[in-house]
Design an enzyme around this catalytic site. Sequence first.
Site: not given
Length: 407
Positions: A261, A207
Amino acid sequence: MKKAMDADVVVMGLGYIGLPTAGLIASKGIRVHGTDVNPSVVETINKGEIHIVEPDLEGLVSYVVKNGFLKADRKPVKADVFLIAVPTPLKGGHRPDISYIESAVTSLAPYLKKGDLVIIESTSPVGTTEKVAEDIYSLRPELKGEITLAYCPERVLPGKILYELEQNDRVIGGLTEEAGEKARDFYSRFVKGNLHVTNARTAEMCKLVENAYRDVNIAFANELSIICDHMGINVWELINLANKHPRVNILKPGPGVGGHCIAVDPWFIVNSVPDTARLIRTAREVNDAKPEYVAANVIKKAARFKDPTIACFGLSYKADIDDLRESPALEIVERLAKHRAGRILVVEPHLKALPDRLKALPKVELSTIDESLKEADIVVILVDHRAFRNIDRMLLREKLLIDTRGL
Ligand SMILES: NC(=O)c1ccc[n+]([C@@H]2O[C@H](COP(=O)([O-])OP(=O)(O)OC[C@H]3O[C@@H](n4cnc5c(N)ncnc54)[C@H](O)[C@@H]3O)[C@@H](O)[C@H]2O)c1
């Protein structure tokens, strides 16, 4: 034997990730108990309403709540699967703050029983799943070896969350092989994309690497835009031409990088290996410096006017959403206001009021496209919202236009 009040799945954290996930799982006829520490979030969801902007989500939540498949509360209940989707922001010194995960774990631990599966979906530094296991076993030593833990990062695109939740491939990292397989079974009940099982550390890093990769590539485009400014070259034309090369694909520059993010996750890698992650750190610094550069450019141009009115189009961190987290557009407007660059008209069709950060500042107003185009001397495009794409170019003729998005 399950009690009527127990659930099949508990989702901890009902925000941009947790709520759509809870809604999707519930829509498959699985009983979901959503937990959130924010009482107004709980109340809103139990009315079948939502507190965030995301296409089609309200209809889904209303349907599953009315049919008894989703219920929200401030506390967990007993269940078979516990899914954690709480925030993992940065704290001082660009260090990851996993305290929300820690407190979610403290509140779910009393409800765990033998055979349960705990999944972390929050973006987390490498090693977090191992740490969560230790935290659980220190609270519930009798569960050691009796429960399974996995890490499964979320990679959905805000604005398309419901589609991507179901269709995207998922990377699943089991703390043990058994945990990976149990988590795969769980996701196969509502995900149509492929499920790729690995270990927890690889899934955690996967991720982070996806977002660091994007950040580095955006930093290249952002640096290029500044170089081109200095050299009198139109960066949009340049990129368009360079991308005619069959193996070149330069991304679009912008006013900076925002969101929860890409602007955050690369720091998790830098924090783990500060001396090694040199390119990743530099990319973060290049992207973080871009809003200041854009604001300075607007201030310089505004100085040509007596009492300029500056229309800033967009506040969110990207197009067609209301999310302001780490938004470079918000930082730019704030810098302009603090510098008293002029009267600032903010056009943000996704907001009904200015955020608190701007409310306290002088000469900043929320405006509309039509109103601001009538009054502005300078138009700064900060977000390429769909609503801005059809602006009549004739209305911009007399304005000084600064388009950070190449709209
Ligand atoms: N938003 C995205 O597009 C996106 C995409 C991929 C990954 N992620 C990751 O997913 C995680 C969640 O992000 P988000 O955007 O949904 O955050 P969010 O802020 O929208 O939602 C988080 C929710 O968790 C609640 N919460 C906080 N502590 C809690 C606790 N102890 N128990 C229960 N609830 C608690 C908050 O009140 C909030 O409603 C983060 O790690 C983020 O990095 C987000």
